[in-house]
Design a protein around this motif. Structure first.
Motif, PDB file in Angstrom:
ATOM      1  N   GLN A  52     -32.096  17.544  31.273  1.00 30.50           N
ATOM      2  CA  GLN A  52     -31.387  16.445  31.937  1.00 30.50           C
ATOM      3  C   GLN A  52     -32.344  15.515  32.674  1.00 30.50           C
ATOM      4  OE1 GLN A  52     -27.876  16.100  31.541  1.00 30.50           O
ATOM      5  NE2 GLN A  52     -28.484  14.037  32.152  1.00 30.50           N
ATOM      6  N   LYS A  53     -33.317  16.061  33.387  1.00 30.50           N
ATOM      7  CA  LYS A  53     -34.252  15.223  34.146  1.00 30.50           C
ATOM      8  C   LYS A  53     -35.009  14.275  33.219  1.00 30.50           C
ATOM      9  CE  LYS A  53     -38.196  16.897  35.544  1.00 30.50           C
ATOM     10  NZ  LYS A  53     -39.260  17.645  36.277  1.00 30.50           N
ATOM     11  N   GLU A  54     -35.486  14.801  32.104  1.00 33.47           N
ATOM     12  CA  GLU A  54     -36.249  13.980  31.153  1.00 33.47           C
ATOM     13  C   GLU A  54     -35.364  12.900  30.529  1.00 33.47           C
ATOM     14  OE1 GLU A  54     -38.335  17.912  31.519  1.00 33.47           O
ATOM     15  OE2 GLU A  54     -36.250  17.243  31.342  1.00 33.47           O
ATOM     16  N   PHE A  55     -34.140  13.278  30.214  1.00 39.91           N
ATOM     17  CA  PHE A  55     -33.223  12.314  29.599  1.00 39.91           C
ATOM     18  C   PHE A  55     -32.904  11.182  30.568  1.00 39.91           C
ATOM     19  CE2 PHE A  55     -28.773  11.251  28.106  1.00 39.91           C
ATOM     20  CZ  PHE A  55     -29.180  10.599  26.957  1.00 39.91           C
ATOM     21  N   ASP A  56     -32.632  11.515  31.812  1.00 40.38           N
ATOM     22  CA  ASP A  56     -32.327  10.483  32.805  1.00 40.38           C
ATOM     23  C   ASP A  56     -33.491   9.509  32.975  1.00 40.38           C
ATOM     24  OD1 ASP A  56     -29.867  11.642  33.228  1.00 40.38           O
ATOM     25  OD2 ASP A  56     -30.457  12.717  35.047  1.00 40.38           O
ATOM     26  N   LYS A  87     -34.819   3.028  28.505  1.00 37.19           N
ATOM     27  CA  LYS A  87     -35.867   2.400  27.693  1.00 37.19           C
ATOM     28  C   LYS A  87     -35.645   2.696  26.213  1.00 37.19           C
ATOM     29  CE  LYS A  87     -40.851   1.652  27.426  1.00 37.19           C
ATOM     30  NZ  LYS A  87     -40.933   1.638  25.961  1.00 37.19           N
ATOM     31  N   ALA A  88     -35.303   3.944  25.907  1.00 37.08           N
ATOM     32  CA  ALA A  88     -35.058   4.305  24.509  1.00 37.08           C
ATOM     33  C   ALA A  88     -33.871   3.530  23.953  1.00 37.08           C
ATOM     34  CB  ALA A  88     -34.825   5.808  24.395  1.00 37.08           C
ATOM     35  N   LYS A  89     -32.848   3.328  24.762  1.00 36.24           N
ATOM     36  CA  LYS A  89     -31.680   2.576  24.312  1.00 36.24           C
ATOM     37  C   LYS A  89     -32.054   1.160  23.918  1.00 36.24           C
ATOM     38  CE  LYS A  89     -27.142   0.966  25.870  1.00 36.24           C
ATOM     39  NZ  LYS A  89     -26.184   0.932  27.022  1.00 36.24           N
TER      40      LYS A  89
END
Length: 406
Positions: A369-373, A378-380
């Protein structure tokens, strides 16, 4: 039995079906093979590779039998390999509730090469992509499904060898040195995301939802049905046993992809080309070719799956090395602002990881979760940029086809 596919007509005024490329031409007419690859990937972004080595009809029949046996197995068997058990995005996922809003009811099984973990998943002294993408698979117990693991490991090896052989030919078809492919893909140390997908027909939806799903698929540009490009890979490979895959090609309209293995009686509303594999351009190839081969929008159309039946597909996404810039073929350095919408400064490994995190939130919540947040916005924006580029390329192809008729 080897198939003799109908040849591709490069002089036609319209593109009504995905072009066919015959692997047997590699031995008998290499130049024709390269021309056919160039035509298919520049004019469609998809091709049907007939007589694909290692993927003959007998092998595909066995593979689909074993995969269907897994999806038809008891909930206990499937839950024993539930995907959130592992940080490596391997195992079973029932995405019915999530994807009903995208016009799909789907179960999946994710796998890759068997690889030892490089570290603990949360050891930040190692790159994110190594921590997330390198690891062991999760398999059902052999006494439950004894043929499942062996056939999937064989499929993985077959896909891997074919991707490397075909990748070099694709680079050659662009007029570049085939060794360029090996700059970005290490045969012995691959980054892979592969999937077994089980899509249900419209009859599996709640009755009150069916009219909305039909209406969404009837629209050319509905945002509600999972239309996408494959961003991270060079190319994607796929075999399937029921209709459903659709591609934006020709004059900018949806055309139906063929089936590569007949596993049901009766007429199929799309061509069946036994022993073939469907190949499409990913965002990495779109960038490396500077848009000469563009990634093509596609989707799985629930309404094409025969009522009361299901569709199995087995896509394979081999990802490039994550170190260094992706320098377009024939260039000495990467440049920004290229036609493919690709941000050359991106962290490619992180981008591929975020793709996995967004697709399987149950794994992300437990492990990442931390990495995704930290990475998802930016990835989007990167995905949107590449998708917009793919839309532009599709529009240009459409204009070319329209001009041929005027």
């Amino acid at each position: 039995m080897k198939q003799t596919p109908k040849g591709t007509d490069h002089g036609g005024e319209t593109l009504n079906e995905i072009p066919i490329v015959d692997w047997l031409d590699l031995e008998h007419d290499r130049e024709k093979l390269l021309r056919d690859i160039e035509y298919a990937l520049s004019e469609c972004g998809f091709m049907v590779l007939a007589n694909a080595p290692g993927l003959d009809d007998d092998f595909q029949q066995r593979a689909f039998k074993e995969v269907r046996a897994f999806f038809d197995s008891s909930p206990d068997v499937k839950q024993s390999v539930e995907i959130s058990q592992s940080p490596y995005f391997r195992g079973y996922s029932d995405r019915k509730l999530k994807d009903i809003g995208h016009g799909q009811i789907i179960e999946t099984f994710q796998y890759s090469f068997e690889q030892p973990p490089v570290s603990a998943h949360d050891d930040e002294s190692f790159p994110l992509h190594d921590r997330l993408m390198k690891g062991p698979n999760i398999w059902p117990e052999p006494d439950e499904l004894p043929g499942f693991r062996p056939i999937i490991e064989k499929l993985c090896d077959t896909y891997h060898s074919l991707t490397h052989m075909l990748g070099e030919l694709i680079v050659e078809s662009l007029g570049e040195d085939s060794a360029e492919f090996r700059r970005y893909f290490d045969f012995d140390d691959p980054n892979l995301a592969a999937s077994l997908n089980h899509n249900h027909s419209l009859s599996a939806f709640p009755e009150e939802s069916r009219a909305r799903v039909r209406a969404d698929y009837a629209k050319f540009d509905s945002s509600n049905v999972g239309t996408h490009i494959d961003g991270p890979p060079f190319v994607a490979l796929l075999i399937n046993d029921r209709p459903g895959l659709q591609v934006v090609a020709g004059e900018g309209r949806w055309i139906n992809a063929p089936v590569t293995c007949r596993t049901a009686d009766g007429d199929y509303p799309v061509p069946v080309i036994p022993g073939s594999v469907i190949v499409n351009t990913g965002g990495t190839l779109m960038h490396l070719s500077e848009g000469r081969y563009s990634a093509t929008l596609h989707r799985a159309n629930t309404t094409l799956i025969p009522e009361g039946e299901t569709r199995v597909s087995m896509p394979y996404f081999l990802l490039p090395k994550t170190e260094g810039d992706l320098v377009p073929f024939g260039k000495s350095s990467a440049t920004r602002g290229n036609a493919s919408g690709y941000d050359v400064g991106r962290d490619r490994g992180a981008n591929a990881c975020v793709n996995r995190m967004g697709t399987f939130p149950q794994v992300t919540r437990r492990w990442w979760q931390k990495e995704f947040d930290a990475l998802r916005e930016k990835a989007k924006s990167e995905v949107e940029s590449e998708t917009n580029a793919a839309f532009e390329f599709a529009a240009k192809r459409g204009e070319r086809y329209k001009n041929r008729t005027t």
